[in-house]
Every structure is written in structure tokens, then in C-alpha cells.
Design a protein around this motif. Structure first.
Motif, PDB file in Angstrom:
ATOM      1  N   VAL A 176      37.168  41.236  29.303  1.00 44.27           N
ATOM      2  CA  VAL A 176      35.959  40.411  29.431  1.00 44.27           C
ATOM      3  C   VAL A 176      34.748  41.181  28.911  1.00 44.27           C
ATOM      4  CG1 VAL A 176      34.422  39.250  31.078  1.00 44.27           C
ATOM      5  CG2 VAL A 176      36.904  39.039  31.309  1.00 44.27           C
ATOM      6  N   GLU A 177      34.675  42.449  29.243  1.00 41.85           N
ATOM      7  CA  GLU A 177      33.531  43.270  28.846  1.00 41.85           C
ATOM      8  C   GLU A 177      33.494  43.540  27.343  1.00 41.85           C
ATOM      9  OE1 GLU A 177      32.232  47.810  29.831  1.00 41.85           O
ATOM     10  OE2 GLU A 177      32.933  46.609  31.511  1.00 41.85           O
ATOM     11  N   ASP A 178      34.659  43.723  26.728  1.00 42.17           N
ATOM     12  CA  ASP A 178      34.680  44.223  25.349  1.00 42.17           C
ATOM     13  C   ASP A 178      35.302  43.295  24.308  1.00 42.17           C
ATOM     14  OD1 ASP A 178      33.504  46.544  26.294  1.00 42.17           O
ATOM     15  OD2 ASP A 178      35.393  47.649  26.421  1.00 42.17           O
ATOM     16  N   THR A 179      35.814  42.136  24.717  1.00 40.23           N
ATOM     17  CA  THR A 179      36.413  41.219  23.745  1.00 40.23           C
ATOM     18  C   THR A 179      35.819  39.831  23.959  1.00 40.23           C
ATOM     19  OG1 THR A 179      38.298  40.353  25.033  1.00 40.23           O
ATOM     20  CG2 THR A 179      38.581  42.541  24.017  1.00 40.23           C
ATOM     21  N   GLY A 180      36.357  38.852  23.288  1.00 42.24           N
ATOM     22  CA  GLY A 180      35.845  37.489  23.408  1.00 42.24           C
ATOM     23  C   GLY A 180      36.347  36.736  24.634  1.00 42.24           C
ATOM     24  N   ALA A 181      37.190  37.372  25.444  1.00 39.34           N
ATOM     25  CA  ALA A 181      37.731  36.699  26.631  1.00 39.34           C
ATOM     26  C   ALA A 181      36.648  36.538  27.698  1.00 39.34           C
ATOM     27  CB  ALA A 181      38.899  37.500  27.206  1.00 39.34           C
ATOM     28  N   ASP A 182      36.826  35.551  28.568  1.00 36.82           N
ATOM     29  CA  ASP A 182      35.912  35.426  29.710  1.00 36.82           C
ATOM     30  C   ASP A 182      36.729  35.309  30.994  1.00 36.82           C
ATOM     31  OD1 ASP A 182      36.629  32.695  30.136  1.00 36.82           O
ATOM     32  OD2 ASP A 182      35.051  32.030  28.793  1.00 36.82           O
ATOM     33  N   LEU A 183      36.043  35.439  32.112  1.00 33.37           N
ATOM     34  CA  LEU A 183      36.735  35.453  33.404  1.00 33.37           C
ATOM     35  C   LEU A 183      37.469  34.144  33.692  1.00 33.37           C
ATOM     36  CD1 LEU A 183      34.521  37.417  35.955  1.00 33.37           C
ATOM     37  CD2 LEU A 183      36.813  37.968  35.119  1.00 33.37           C
ATOM     38  N   GLU A 184      36.949  33.039  33.230  1.00 30.82           N
ATOM     39  CA  GLU A 184      37.631  31.761  33.472  1.00 30.82           C
ATOM     40  C   GLU A 184      38.964  31.710  32.732  1.00 30.82           C
ATOM     41  OE1 GLU A 184      36.993  29.766  35.945  1.00 30.82           O
ATOM     42  OE2 GLU A 184      35.441  31.253  36.316  1.00 30.82           O
ATOM     43  N   GLU A 185      39.009  32.271  31.542  1.00 30.41           N
ATOM     44  CA  GLU A 185      40.274  32.339  30.810  1.00 30.41           C
ATOM     45  C   GLU A 185      41.264  33.255  31.536  1.00 30.41           C
ATOM     46  OE1 GLU A 185      41.946  33.117  26.294  1.00 30.41           O
ATOM     47  OE2 GLU A 185      39.897  33.744  26.779  1.00 30.41           O
ATOM     48  N   ILE A 186      40.781  34.376  32.034  1.00 34.30           N
ATOM     49  CA  ILE A 186      41.632  35.292  32.803  1.00 34.30           C
ATOM     50  C   ILE A 186      42.149  34.574  34.054  1.00 34.30           C
ATOM     51  CG2 ILE A 186      41.709  37.478  34.084  1.00 34.30           C
ATOM     52  CD1 ILE A 186      41.460  37.820  31.008  1.00 34.30           C
ATOM     53  N   ARG A 187      41.277  33.860  34.742  1.00 32.74           N
ATOM     54  CA  ARG A 187      41.667  33.118  35.957  1.00 32.74           C
ATOM     55  C   ARG A 187      42.728  32.064  35.624  1.00 32.74           C
ATOM     56  NH1 ARG A 187      38.753  33.688  39.824  1.00 32.74           N
ATOM     57  NH2 ARG A 187      36.784  33.800  38.724  1.00 32.74           N
ATOM     58  N   ARG A 202      43.249  36.279  41.882  1.00 35.18           N
ATOM     59  CA  ARG A 202      43.141  37.694  42.267  1.00 35.18           C
ATOM     60  C   ARG A 202      42.974  38.585  41.041  1.00 35.18           C
ATOM     61  NH1 ARG A 202      47.370  41.900  44.620  1.00 35.18           N
ATOM     62  NH2 ARG A 202      45.884  43.480  45.347  1.00 35.18           N
ATOM     63  N   VAL A 203      43.759  38.360  40.005  1.00 34.79           N
ATOM     64  CA  VAL A 203      43.628  39.171  38.791  1.00 34.79           C
ATOM     65  C   VAL A 203      42.223  39.013  38.221  1.00 34.79           C
ATOM     66  CG1 VAL A 203      44.455  39.518  36.424  1.00 34.79           C
ATOM     67  CG2 VAL A 203      46.098  39.153  38.278  1.00 34.79           C
ATOM     68  N   ALA A 204      41.732  37.779  38.162  1.00 36.63           N
ATOM     69  CA  ALA A 204      40.380  37.541  37.645  1.00 36.63           C
ATOM     70  C   ALA A 204      39.341  38.240  38.504  1.00 36.63           C
ATOM     71  CB  ALA A 204      40.099  36.042  37.576  1.00 36.63           C
ATOM     72  N   SER A 205      39.502  38.215  39.819  1.00 43.24           N
ATOM     73  CA  SER A 205      38.559  38.893  40.707  1.00 43.24           C
ATOM     74  C   SER A 205      38.564  40.397  40.469  1.00 43.24           C
ATOM     75  CB  SER A 205      38.905  38.584  42.166  1.00 43.24           C
ATOM     76  OG  SER A 205      38.045  39.286  43.028  1.00 43.24           O
ATOM     77  N   LEU A 206      39.749  40.976  40.325  1.00 39.34           N
ATOM     78  CA  LEU A 206      39.838  42.416  40.075  1.00 39.34           C
ATOM     79  C   LEU A 206      39.229  42.783  38.720  1.00 39.34           C
ATOM     80  CD1 LEU A 206      43.453  43.026  41.438  1.00 39.34           C
ATOM     81  CD2 LEU A 206      41.303  43.792  42.492  1.00 39.34           C
ATOM     82  N   VAL A 207      39.495  41.981  37.711  1.00 41.30           N
ATOM     83  CA  VAL A 207      38.892  42.219  36.399  1.00 41.30           C
ATOM     84  C   VAL A 207      37.375  42.063  36.498  1.00 41.30           C
ATOM     85  CG1 VAL A 207      38.697  41.363  34.011  1.00 41.30           C
ATOM     86  CG2 VAL A 207      40.960  41.617  35.086  1.00 41.30           C
ATOM     87  N   GLY A 208      36.912  41.064  37.245  1.00 41.52           N
ATOM     88  CA  GLY A 208      35.471  40.852  37.416  1.00 41.52           C
ATOM     89  C   GLY A 208      34.786  42.023  38.084  1.00 41.52           C
ATOM     90  N   THR A 209      35.447  42.629  39.064  1.00 44.22           N
ATOM     91  CA  THR A 209      34.874  43.802  39.727  1.00 44.22           C
ATOM     92  C   THR A 209      34.693  44.940  38.735  1.00 44.22           C
ATOM     93  OG1 THR A 209      35.831  43.199  41.862  1.00 44.22           O
ATOM     94  CG2 THR A 209      35.224  45.502  41.579  1.00 44.22           C
ATOM     95  N   GLU A 210      35.598  45.060  37.800  1.00 42.57           N
ATOM     96  CA  GLU A 210      35.572  46.157  36.827  1.00 42.57           C
ATOM     97  C   GLU A 210      34.726  45.834  35.594  1.00 42.57           C
ATOM     98  OE1 GLU A 210      36.783  50.000  35.436  1.00 42.57           O
ATOM     99  OE2 GLU A 210      36.612  49.093  37.391  1.00 42.57           O
TER     100      GLU A 210
END
Length: 187
Positions: free
Chosen positions: A57-68, A74-82
Motif C-alpha cells: 500500500v505504501e510503495d505500490t499502486g495497491a490500496d487497503l481496500e484491495e488488500i481487504r 485482519r491482513v488488511a488491518s496488519l498491513v494498515g498498521t505498517e
């Protein structure tokens, strides 16, 4: 496809062609190293998936909603924390301290112990790279960063070590602490 396999496939595609500051290595190698380190702390597939995805999310074109959508809440939340807010309204050198303070605060507020594991995997991988760079370039290693003051980096990594103290009995945390002492000449 198994969750971790899917996360690795996604991360490889997301980081395609991206390289790391300072040494020019493929960015995906850092994501994979962070996941390998995290795997020394847990076998929880969601935590490992978050470790391999931590920079998407921080360094590519992905966003948290796509990760979710792909990997769950849970994975999206952990990625969001980082994921660091880049504060793009400010020059990177001026926003550096505020971004790091916000990252520390997010980690301190996180109740899921997986967040600390992902952070330790990420930051230990970073410190390994800093140690190698210091051996190669000495003080000139800081020139490739927006924040060129090594004492600011020292503050950040040492503060995180304190936040990560619940993991202090692990080999990963002990290596992290050892590398802080070497990179920042604490001993």
C-alpha cells in the motif's frame, strides 16, 4: 490458492520493477525477507501474508481496500498498521519525524500481537541492509535518505525496540537490538 501463496504472488506483481533506495536491490526481496523473519516468530498465515504485503500500500499502486477484498480484514488491518502516511503535502525531509512518530503510535495502539511481528520483520530487514551499507559506505550511507541525520534514524529504531520489547526473548529481537548497537555505534 493458499493465503500465503496468494499474498506472495500479489506482492511480486505489485513490486515488479521497483528497487530499494540506497542499494538498488529489487523491492520484493525486502518483502520476502520481512516475511521470512516474521516466520521465525509465528506460523500464523495471516500474519505472514501481512508481512509479505507490508509495503504494497505504501510503495505500490495497491490500496487497503484491495488488500481487504483479496486477503481479509485482519491482513488488511496488519498491513494498515505498517503503512506509513507519506504526508505528501510536506517535503519528505520535513515530514520524516512526524511520519515516524505516527507509525510508532499506530503500533503502540495495535492490540493484535501480529502487528509487532510484522514490524519486527520489516525493521530487522531494514537494519540488516543499513548494516551492510555502513560496512560498504560508512557515513556516506545516509546521503540516499530524505532524513540524512543518523541520530534521527537511531531514535526511530531504538524507540521501536522499546515498543517491541514483548518480543525481546526472540532471536529476531536480539538481532535487531545487536544491529542497532552496531549501526549507530552504541557500544
Amino acid at each position: 490458492m493458499e493465503l500465503l501463496d496468494a499474498a506472495m504472488t500479489f506482492a511480486i506483481a505489485a513490486h515488479s520493477g521497483a528497487v530499494r533506495k540506497g542499494d538498488g536491490t529489487p523491492a520484493i526481496l525486502h518483502a520476502m525477507e520481512a516475511a521470512v523473519i516474521t516466520a521465525t516468530l509465528t506460523d500464523d498465515r495471516e500474519v505472514l501474508a501481512a508481512a509479505v504485503l507490508h509495503d504494497t500500500v505504501e510503495d505500490t499502486g495497491a490500496d487497503l481496500e484491495e488488500i481487504r477484498a483479496r486477503f481479509g480484514d485482519r491482513v488488511a488491518s496488519l498491513v494498515g498498521t505498517e503503512t506509513e502516511d507519506k504526508m505528501r503535502h510536506l517535503p519528505p525531509d520535513r515530514s520524516w519525524r512526524a511520519r515516524k512518530e505516527a507509525a510508532i503510535a499506530r503500533l503502540e495502539a495495535e492490540e493484535d500481537p501480529g502487528a509487532a511481528m510484522v514490524t519486527l520483520g520489516d525493521k530487522l530487514s531494514n537494519l540488516r541492509a543499513l548494516y551492510r551499507r555502513k560496512e560498504e559506505k560508512g557515513a556516506a550511507m545516509w546521503d540516499c535518505f530524505h532524513q540524512k541525520d543518523p541520530e534521527q534514524h537511531h531514535w526511530y529504531y531504538r524507540t521501536l525496540a522499546q515498543v517491541l520489547l514483548p518480543l525481546a526473548e526472540t532471536a529476531a529481537w536480539r538481532e535487531y537490538d545487536w544491529l542497532i548497537r552496531r549501526v549507530f555505534d552504541e557500544d
